[in-house]
Design a protein around this motif. Structure first.
Motif, mmCIF file in Angstrom:
data_model
loop_
_atom_site.group_PDB
_atom_site.id
_atom_site.type_symbol
_atom_site.label_atom_id
_atom_site.label_comp_id
_atom_site.label_asym_id
_atom_site.label_seq_id
_atom_site.Cartn_x
_atom_site.Cartn_y
_atom_site.Cartn_z
ATOM 1 N N MET A 37 23.320 98.109 41.286
ATOM 2 C CA MET A 37 22.151 98.796 41.841
ATOM 3 C C MET A 37 22.220 100.283 41.532
ATOM 4 N N LYS A 38 21.096 100.833 41.065
ATOM 5 C CA LYS A 38 21.021 102.253 40.720
ATOM 6 C C LYS A 38 19.814 102.859 41.427
ATOM 7 N N THR A 39 20.084 103.703 42.407
ATOM 8 C CA THR A 39 19.082 104.374 43.238
ATOM 9 C C THR A 39 18.436 103.361 44.196
ATOM 10 N N MET A 40 18.930 103.381 45.420
ATOM 11 C CA MET A 40 18.472 102.448 46.450
ATOM 12 C C MET A 40 18.209 103.212 47.744
ATOM 13 N N LYS A 41 17.312 102.688 48.535
ATOM 14 C CA LYS A 41 17.161 103.208 49.890
ATOM 15 C C LYS A 41 18.184 102.537 50.807
ATOM 16 N N TYR A 42 18.178 101.203 50.813
ATOM 17 C CA TYR A 42 19.174 100.430 51.552
ATOM 18 C C TYR A 42 19.808 99.438 50.579
#
Length: 485
Positions: free
Chosen positions: A352-357
């Motif tokens: 995952m690259k750039t996540m909120k949660y």
């Protein structure tokens, strides 16, 4: 090309007449080519499908005009109706040649392949009148956008067997912008159409095509089984309304793999009915394999389980997933009144690259079809397994919110490293009304998920295969004689 078949003939006569039809079609096409001046050539290629077809026709044989202006709804309907006669002798393929083919909704038939040339674009009409209104799904009780009925999907089928929608990366463009505007402005009286919806069917393949700008969800198999969705590209503006990528709904035995999805909503949403209607219908979604999927969706999840999950969701296996600029990884969405269950979920090898949660479970999802839902219908969420995951630039490691008096249990997270963004929340884990364990997780999890040590726990992922994993596609050959001036 219309051929009259007498009503209720004996089966042997049906077969004989179908074979005769096939011969007449082939001879007719051959005579047309042979009788023309010029050089003769062939268009030929191989493609993969669960079934190869002995007979083929082209949309132009039925009056199709690929100029992007003429409406081809009648041509598609005539073609499918004619080719449905070949079902008893192996079925037929409708070839959509290069061009822009504007059309309203049309239905598919059994033992049928819809093939889009790489330079073919099926354009969905933007006129509401080109989409008949049909009843809401029984497991939903109403349309999702509005009460009452819904516009039929651009490509639709029900009670079918052995259907293939494929191509060499041809395009299905829903031209959804006016639909999104009407939805936001609340000027629609019915739920927007999906691009592809297949109901009460089995042995379905959707592959090697590009889907653009759906008015609503892109691919919606519902009440169906034995489904393969692979090698498709789905593209929609990331702020478009509810343009979910692939939504298996009350389905069994599904394989989703090798797909690229940019969406205004969840890239994949596993569903099974809404509140009291889903509980009464009682058809779960189960035996789902999701692998090698890339997802971009800044406002939603890679994979959502729910929120409509009242018929139950179980045995979902996801692996080798890449998320870029996505709100969350696997999100469980449910709430009081949903009933049903989400259980036996297995996820591994997610980057995952750039996540909120990274991890998100929501027990307070309050959307209801009406006020008749049972407030005592509590969902069961258990045996949720995540392992071997890496995230970078995440604002929060986890937001895990169960329901007071209805704890989400059996959560297992192992071998996960989460790199937090510069603007990350000060408390990276928020946990309420959940229970489970973790092992080898960074940053340190919440107290409700105690760390068992890096070598003590490896969250389970099944080793046995599901039936749909063993289904092999065939190599089929397409040959079409051409007239070249």
């Amino acid at each position: 090309m219309e051929v009259q078949v007498p009503r209720n003939p004996k089966p042997s006569k049906i077969m004989g007449r179908l074979i005769l039809i096939a011969v007449l079609v082939v001879v007719s096409c051959s005579r047309e080519v042979v009788g023309s001046r010029g050089h003769h050539g062939w268009r030929s290629f191989d493609y993969s499908a669960i079934s190869c077809r002995p007979f083929t026709a082209t949309l132009t044989d039925f009056g199709g005009v690929g100029d992007g202006v003429a409406l081809n709804t009648k041509a598609f309907r005539l073609a499918v109706n004619f080719l449905s006669r070949f079902g008893p002798v192996g079925g037929a393929m409708l070839y959509v040649p290069p061009g822009k083919w504007l059309t309203g909704s049309f239905n598919l038939t059994s033992h049928f392949t819809l093939f889009l040339d790489q330079d073919a674009v099926i354009l969905g009409s933007q006129d509401e009148n080109d989409y008949p209104v049909i009843k809401p799904l029984p497991s939903y009780g109403r349309g999702r956008d509005n009460e009452g009925g819904r516009f039929i999907s651009l490509i639709f089928g029900t009670n079918l067997t052995d259907v293939v929608i494929t191509g060499n990366n041809g395009t299905l463009d829903g031209q959804g912008s006016p639909w999104w505007d009407k939805y936001r402005n609340r000027t629609l009286n019915h739920t927007r159409p999906y691009l592809i919806e297949i109901m009460y069917s089995k042995h379905i393949q959707i592959s090697n095509i590009t889907l653009l700008n759906s008015p609503n969800w892109n691919v919606h198999p519902v009440y169906s089984s034995d489904i393969i969705i692979e090698w498709i590209t789905i593209l929609a503006p990331t702020r478009s309304a509810n343009t979910d990528g692939i939504n298996p709904d009350s389905c069994t035995n599904i394989r989703i793999q090798d797909c690229y999805i940019v969406s205004g909503d969840d890239c994949i949403a596993v569903k099974s009915g809404w509140d009291e209607y889903g509980i009464a219908f009682g058809m779960p979604t189960k035996q789902v394999v999701i692998r090698r999927v890339t997802c971009i969706s800044p406002t939603s999840a890679i994979i959502a389980l729910g929120s409509e999950m009242s018929g139950g969701i179980e045995d979902v296996r996801a692996e080798d997933i890449l998320a870029i600029d996505t709100e969350s990884a696997v999100r469980i969405k449910t709430g009081v009144g949903r009933g049903g269950y989400v259980k036996d979920i297995y996820v591994r090898r997610v980057t995952m690259k750039t996540m909120k949660y990274v991890f998100w479970m929501t027990g307070n999802y309050g959307s209801h079809p009406d006020d008749k839902y049972d407030p005592n219908a509590l969902p069961v969420i258990k045996n949720i397994n995540y392992r071997d995951m890496v995230a970078e630039n995440a604002r929060m490691a986890a937001r895990l919110e169960g329901i007071l008096g209805d704890t989400f249990t059996g959560i297992c997270i192992s071998n996960v490293t989460i790199g937090l963004a510069q603007d990350a929340k000060k408390v990276p884990w928020k946990c309420t009304d959940i229970s489970g364990v973790t092992s080898g997780v960074v940053p340190q999890p919440c107290d409700l998920l105690p760390d068992q040590g890096p070598k003590k726990v490896s969250c389970y992922f099944p080793t046995e295969t599901l039936p749909i994993e063993n289904v092999e596609v065939q190599t089929c050959a397409f040959r079409q004689k051409l007239h070249m001036v």
